[in-house]
Design a protein around this motif. Structure first.
Motif, PDB file in Angstrom:
ATOM      1  N   ASP A 117       0.853  -1.176   0.000  1.00 28.92           N
ATOM      2  CA  ASP A 117       0.000   0.000   0.000  1.00 28.92           C
ATOM      3  C   ASP A 117       0.894   1.234   0.000  1.00 28.92           C
ATOM      4  O   ASP A 117       1.977   1.237   0.599  1.00 28.92           O
ATOM      5  CB  ASP A 117      -0.882  -0.016   1.251  1.00 28.92           C
ATOM      6  N   LYS A 119       0.835   4.093   1.476  1.00 29.24           N
ATOM      7  CA  LYS A 119       1.191   4.667   2.779  1.00 29.24           C
ATOM      8  C   LYS A 119       2.230   3.799   3.484  1.00 29.24           C
ATOM      9  O   LYS A 119       3.156   4.311   4.115  1.00 29.24           O
ATOM     10  CB  LYS A 119      -0.056   4.811   3.642  1.00 29.24           C
ATOM     11  N   GLU A 120       2.075   2.487   3.351  1.00 34.40           N
ATOM     12  CA  GLU A 120       3.032   1.566   3.953  1.00 34.40           C
ATOM     13  C   GLU A 120       4.404   1.707   3.289  1.00 34.40           C
ATOM     14  O   GLU A 120       5.442   1.698   3.965  1.00 34.40           O
ATOM     15  CB  GLU A 120       2.525   0.137   3.818  1.00 34.40           C
TER      16      GLU A 120
END
Length: 218
Positions: A117, A119-120
């Motif tokens: 993801d 954001k990850e």
């Protein structure tokens, strides 16, 4: 991760065991990543049930073909664990291969981040200060800025989307592992070069991989 090994044993043995042998002599005239990738994929698929395969190839192509094998074995969906190249002097070839280990690791890291993801992935990137980077998000301009400082000048890199920032991170990872001044200067340029460098956008993972390889190989 696929292991690459070098052997001077002309009896086609690895750790005392007979292994399948693939001869690629005279199949390549010059470095061509696409051709290497196609042939690497053929070998991985053909010998998917083998643990070890021995390859005979002109030594000038060994490093680049090893890189192609690493790229094509990323999914690790076969039994193949080790590819052994038959060479004249395993110590010399092994030493010359060290920067390609760094490059393989950097590309693998980039591909791992690509599957996260966003954001990850950005959170992981933010922890890369140990590479000598200053990293910050420019939310106003929707970009990430990385500063790489090397004496006597500093270079600033801009990346506007996930793909371009991961390409930049892969190159930084390579420089940090390989400690290759030549590859760094290929991007950073000299004191008279522009202080800012913008990473282009990419439409596919293959484009990302090609860009990293071409940049660090000079």
């Amino acid at each position: 991760m696929l292991e690459i090994a070098f052997s001077q044993d002309k009896n086609h043995l690895f750790l005392g065991q007979k292994c399948p042998v693939v001869s690629l002599f005279n199949q390549f005239n010059a470095f061509n990543l696409d051709s290497f990738l196609i042939k690497a994929d053929e070998i991985i698929q053909k010998y998917a049930k083998e643990r070890v395969v021995i390859i005979q190839l002109e030594e000038k192509f060994v490093n680049d073909f090893s890189l192609a094998l690493s790229i094509k074995s990323y999914d690790e969906n076969t039994c193949l664990e080790t590819v052994v190249f038959e060479v004249g002097d395993a110590n010399v070839v092994g030493t010359n291969y060290l920067p390609y280990i760094a490059l393989s690791n950097a590309i693998r890291y980039m591909r791992d981040l690509y599957r996260m993801d966003i954001k990850e992935a950005y959170a992981d990137i933010a922890r890369l200060g140990y590479l000598g980077l200053n990293i910050f998000r420019d939310f106003l301009n929707n970009q990430i800025v990385l500063k790489w400082k090397t004496q006597p000048y500093e270079k600033i890199f801009y990346a506007h989307n996930k793909a371009s920032i991961l390409v930049l991170v892969a190159m930084m990872k390579y420089w940090a592992i390989a400690k290759s001044e030549q590859s760094i200067l290929a991007i950073l340029g000299g004191e008279n070069e522009a202080q800012a460098y913008e990473i282009p956008d990419f439409s596919s993972e293959d484009e990302m991989i090609n860009y990293v390889i071409n940049m660090v190989r000079g």
